[in-house]
Structures are given as C-alpha cells and as structure tokens.
Design a protein around this motif. Structure first.
Motif, PDB file in Angstrom:
ATOM      1  N   UNK A  43     -90.098  41.199 -18.969  1.00  8.85           N
ATOM      2  CA  UNK A  43     -90.392  39.673 -19.087  1.00  8.85           C
ATOM      3  C   UNK A  43     -91.807  38.553 -18.584  1.00  8.85           C
ATOM      4  N   UNK A  44     -91.693  38.017 -19.603  1.00 11.57           N
ATOM      5  CA  UNK A  44     -92.803  37.457 -18.980  1.00 11.57           C
ATOM      6  C   UNK A  44     -94.270  37.201 -19.473  1.00 11.57           C
ATOM      7  N   UNK A  45     -94.285  38.801 -19.679  1.00 13.59           N
ATOM      8  CA  UNK A  45     -95.361  38.983 -20.121  1.00 13.59           C
ATOM      9  C   UNK A  45     -96.230  38.197 -21.499  1.00 13.59           C
ATOM     10  N   UNK A  91     -96.166  37.896 -14.202  1.00 17.69           N
ATOM     11  CA  UNK A  91     -96.446  37.877 -15.440  1.00 17.69           C
ATOM     12  C   UNK A  91     -97.883  38.788 -15.772  1.00 17.69           C
ATOM     13  N   UNK A  92     -97.810  40.076 -16.385  1.00 14.27           N
ATOM     14  CA  UNK A  92     -99.183  40.496 -17.080  1.00 14.27           C
ATOM     15  C   UNK A  92     -99.441  40.526 -18.067  1.00 14.27           C
ATOM     16  N   UNK A  93    -100.922  39.639 -18.092  1.00 17.61           N
ATOM     17  CA  UNK A  93    -101.240  39.504 -19.530  1.00 17.61           C
ATOM     18  C   UNK A  93    -102.392  40.384 -20.282  1.00 17.61           C
ATOM     19  N   UNK A  94    -101.844  40.574 -21.757  1.00 16.94           N
ATOM     20  CA  UNK A  94    -103.430  41.865 -21.958  1.00 16.94           C
ATOM     21  C   UNK A  94    -103.360  40.900 -23.528  1.00 16.94           C
ATOM     22  N   UNK A  95    -104.337  42.072 -23.839  1.00 19.28           N
ATOM     23  CA  UNK A  95    -105.220  41.982 -24.727  1.00 19.28           C
ATOM     24  C   UNK A  95    -105.182  43.945 -25.522  1.00 19.28           C
ATOM     25  N   UNK A  96    -104.618  43.891 -26.519  1.00 17.26           N
ATOM     26  CA  UNK A  96    -104.364  44.685 -26.885  1.00 17.26           C
ATOM     27  C   UNK A  96    -103.331  44.913 -28.471  1.00 17.26           C
ATOM     28  N   UNK A 144     -88.164  32.093  -8.683  1.00 16.06           N
ATOM     29  CA  UNK A 144     -89.196  31.566  -7.730  1.00 16.06           C
ATOM     30  C   UNK A 144     -89.698  30.364  -8.041  1.00 16.06           C
ATOM     31  N   UNK A 145     -90.306  29.346  -7.257  1.00 16.98           N
ATOM     32  CA  UNK A 145     -91.308  28.120  -7.626  1.00 16.98           C
ATOM     33  C   UNK A 145     -92.333  29.202  -7.108  1.00 16.98           C
ATOM     34  N   UNK A 146     -92.973  30.101  -7.271  1.00 14.14           N
ATOM     35  CA  UNK A 146     -94.374  30.439  -7.353  1.00 14.14           C
ATOM     36  C   UNK A 146     -94.560  32.029  -8.524  1.00 14.14           C
ATOM     37  N   UNK A 147     -95.139  32.202  -8.961  1.00 16.84           N
ATOM     38  CA  UNK A 147     -94.963  33.006 -10.089  1.00 16.84           C
ATOM     39  C   UNK A 147     -96.994  33.574 -10.001  1.00 16.84           C
ATOM     40  N   UNK A 148     -96.177  35.175  -9.804  1.00 16.49           N
ATOM     41  CA  UNK A 148     -97.716  35.473  -9.827  1.00 16.49           C
ATOM     42  C   UNK A 148     -98.547  36.127 -10.968  1.00 16.49           C
ATOM     43  N   UNK A 149     -99.639  36.103 -11.549  1.00 15.86           N
ATOM     44  CA  UNK A 149    -100.252  37.005 -12.995  1.00 15.86           C
ATOM     45  C   UNK A 149    -101.339  37.526 -12.535  1.00 15.86           C
ATOM     46  N   UNK A 150    -101.225  38.845 -13.952  1.00 18.65           N
ATOM     47  CA  UNK A 150    -102.951  38.883 -13.355  1.00 18.65           C
ATOM     48  C   UNK A 150    -102.849  39.042 -15.453  1.00 18.65           C
ATOM     49  N   UNK A 151    -104.028  39.992 -15.511  1.00 19.81           N
ATOM     50  CA  UNK A 151    -105.138  40.398 -17.087  1.00 19.81           C
ATOM     51  C   UNK A 151    -105.777  41.265 -16.902  1.00 19.81           C
ATOM     52  N   UNK A 159    -115.151  34.125 -17.770  1.00 20.14           N
ATOM     53  CA  UNK A 159    -114.285  32.704 -18.877  1.00 20.14           C
ATOM     54  C   UNK A 159    -112.552  32.807 -19.042  1.00 20.14           C
ATOM     55  N   UNK A 160    -112.074  33.750 -19.345  1.00 19.54           N
ATOM     56  CA  UNK A 160    -111.351  34.056 -19.278  1.00 19.54           C
ATOM     57  C   UNK A 160    -110.537  33.352 -17.813  1.00 19.54           C
TER      58      UNK A 160
END
Length: 411
Positions: free
Chosen positions: A165-167, A134-139, A89-96, A104-105
């Motif tokens: 995949x993509x995380x 795409x899920x972005x995590x700090x841990x 796909x041409x549009x990708x979603x992400x969260x964190x 700032x993040x």
C-alpha cells in the motif's frame, strides 16, 4: 492494425481503465447476443470519451484513438476511491532504489513530495533502509499490473495501506529524464505520489491527477485548485509557514466565467473549438455537453499553448495555427514538414509581428487576417496576400483589436 487486433487492443484498454468485462470475463450465457456485447463496448467508449472531454459518440474516431495511445498512468479512471483509503499518521517515510543518477533522483522526489506537503499537514521523510511506508521502485515487475515496455503505461501506485500500500512503481524501460526529453520524472512522480496519498484520477485536464502524461517544466508545475481541494478534503490544510501558497493554485478555465475571453476559435469538421491557454473546448452539434481537454491531447507536441489565431481550410483539409510571428499547418492531426514558419512567408510585411484573429471564407476560398485595426485578405488558391484595409471599413461595428473570429454554419 487488423480489425481483430484493434478490437482486442480496445477491449484490453477499456478493461484496464474503465472496468469493461469481456465475454470470457463474465462467462456470458449462450443467450447473450453479440449485439449486447457491442452495446456494452460502445457504452464504455462513450464513458472514456466523456472523461477526456471528447464528443461521446461511442465511435473510434481518430481523436479518440489519439487519446487512447497517449502515454499515461496505469491506474483505472473509473475505479472508485473511498475516503477511508488514506494515511492516518501525519509523518510518512519513503525510500527508493533508483536506476538513474541517485543525486538527481533524490532532489526530484524531495521536490515532488514538497508540492503535496505544502498544502497538507503531512510531513515526508526519506529513509535509507528498505522498511518505509512508501517504497519507490524502478523495474518491470511481476505484480498484477505489469508494465508494457516503452511508452504506454509509464508508472502506477497503490492506495494507502499496509504492505504494498502506497508504493510507487516506475517502468524501468522508459527513457526517464529531468527535462523535456523522454518522460520527465518530476511530472510523473508528482502524479503518482498523489495516488500514494489516496487520490483518484481527475477528469480536469488542468489537474496533476489527470491520467495522461503531460510535460510541464518543473518551474511551472503546480498542483491545480482541483488537486489542492481534493487532497485537503482528505487530510486538511497545511499548518506550515508556506501556506497560504505564494502562488495560488491555477484554475482550469471555466466556460461559464463571465470574464472569459478566448485566445482563438475555429471550426473542425462539424465541431467548433474554443482555445484558452493550453486548453480547448469542443462544441459538437449532436451533443449538449461541451467538454474541455488539452490542446496536446489532439495534436501532441506540435501546437503551442496560448494561441493567437486558428482556422480550418476545408478545401485543402488543413488546420492552421498562429502564435507570435510563427504559424503551424496540420493535416490529419500531423504537423506538415517544414513548419512552423514565419508569418512573413504568407506575405505579411515586417511590421506585422502577430495575427489577432483569422476568418476563413469557404465560398470565396480566401482567409481574412486581423492585425490591430487592419484586416488582410489572403487568397488560398493563389497563395497571395492583398493590401490591408481598415477593419472599420470592411467590418463596420466590429471592435478592434479582435480576440478571435470564426465562420459558423456559413455565417
């Protein structure tokens, strides 16, 4: 470290980043000799050295260990990435889920994605709910690639695909920052987002996808020409108003460029080092290939880029580097206390603002400094500077000002 612990650490490094398989991994037959195992270990060290532009001796030199200890991405340098591992796909979603100031993040991640969006037809959208491409995590998590505490592995990402995949995962134990202190979140995020799009590690030390951590101020950080070509090979060019880019992607210097000039040249034991911007080439008499690497891969955070001059004092086991009116002295890859110092401490008068080139003469135990049309003779034994003379008088036929000078094989 004890030799046995060093071997265990080496095997773990090569297993993770270069696909090395130890005896237990392969359940070797009893007929497999220890020599065979050492040969395979030797070959993997050579593979790692070639990737990072080091002389491929297979030996654990001090320079090789310095590169292995650098903070880096957790993905393999040798694992092949197929072209099919990309988003359709041409549009990708992400969260964190940040553990540091969210405002700032948010800005850092938005700007990091923008670098990739500017050169591809992909659009990135932040979602507030957890379901996203795409899920972005700090841990410090419990997946098959756990982190290792402070330093070492800073982050890793997964190739495009369903589920994980993509995380992108950042090590929560690191001292993340928005400047030059700790580990810069923007620099690491741009790299990991490249993996989330399907890009592998690049052996080009000027590329964002180079595996070792390298801080570049946010205002200066750009995708290299190699990064742009690789991601556009997968997704095509951007169709937005920001392409072509206002700043062309930087090229890593090419040693075959007929217009190339060096900032400085010096010997280092058996090698000759050629410096340009933040890069250096290493020519070793026993190897045909001349590898390129970053200056800070050998001297982390101590030697600046865009040097003016450099030389090796073999008798005192020192490396000396010059930039502007400052100079740095390195012994055994470490910066000596009290440096950098002003070049006036060597005996230069106030009118000399920088050094163009330096040439160390071993037999006479002195160094010649070139500044404009003059040259200065410095006695390394007595630490005294003689009065200058004209370059044309001492070195007839040598043009001025010089870019670099080196004594090679006694010449």
């Amino acid at each position: 470290q004890k030799p046995s612990l060093c071997i265990v650490w080496l095997q773990a490094y090569l297993r993770r980043f270069y696909g090395y398989q130890s005896t237990t991994d392969r359940q070797r037959r009893a007929t497999d000799s220890k020599a065979d195992q050492l040969t395979e270990l030797f070959a993997k060290v050579q593979e790692m050295q070639r990737f990072f532009g080091l002389p491929a001796s297979g030996e654990l030199t001090e320079e090789t260990l310095a590169v292995m200890r650098k903070p880096r991405c957790g993905l393999s340098d040798a694992e092949p990435f197929g072209e099919t591992l990309r988003w359709k796909q041409s549009t990708l979603s992400y969260n964190y889920s940040p553990i540091i100031p969210a405002s700032q993040v948010k800005k850092v991640f938005k700007e990091a994605w923008k670098l990739w969006a500017d050169v591809t037809p992909i659009h990135f959208r932040k979602r507030s709910r957890r379901e996203a491409d795409i899920v972005i995590s700090f841990y410090n998590h419990e997946d098959h690639s756990p982190f290792d505490g402070k330093g070492g592995i800073l982050a890793h990402a997964f190739l495009p695909g369903f589920g994980i995949g993509g995380d992108v995962h950042f090590d929560a134990d690191e001292d993340w920052s928005f400047n030059a202190t700790g580990y810069n979140l923007f620099s690491v995020a741009v790299h990991e987002f490249g993996h989330a799009l399907g890009l592998p590690h690049s052996p080009d030390p000027g590329a964002v996808m180079y595996p070792a951590y390298n801080f570049v101020p946010k205002s200066d950080l750009q995708l290299s020409l190699r990064d742009v070509k690789d991601v556009q090979h997968m997704y095509g060019e951007s169709e937005g108003p920001s392409f072509p880019l206002t700043r062309p992607p930087p090229r890593t210097p090419d040693k075959c460029d007929p217009d190339l000039s060096f900032d400085a040249v010096t010997e280092l034991q058996q090698e000759v080092l050629f410096f340009k911007d933040r890069f250096m080439w290493r020519k070793h008499p026993n190897f045909d290939k001349i590898g390129i690497t970053l200056i800070n891969s050998l001297w982390p955070d101590s030697i600046p880029s865009k040097l003016d001059a450099a030389y090796q004092n073999v008798e005192m086991n020192l490396m000396v580097f010059f930039k502007g009116d400052q100079y740095w002295v390195i012994r055994q890859l470490r910066l000596e206390d009290g440096f950098p110092k002003n070049i006036s401490s060597l005996g230069f008068p106030p009118r000399v603002k920088s050094v163009d080139a330096a040439l160390h003469i071993r037999n006479d135990r002195h160094t010649v400094f070139f500044t404009g049309h003059e040259c200065w003779r410095y006695n390394e034994v007595n630490n005294t500077m003689e009065s200058p003379t004209a370059v044309a008088q001492q070195w007839p036929g040598v043009p001025t000002p010089l870019d670099a000078a080196v004594s090679y094989e006694g010449q």
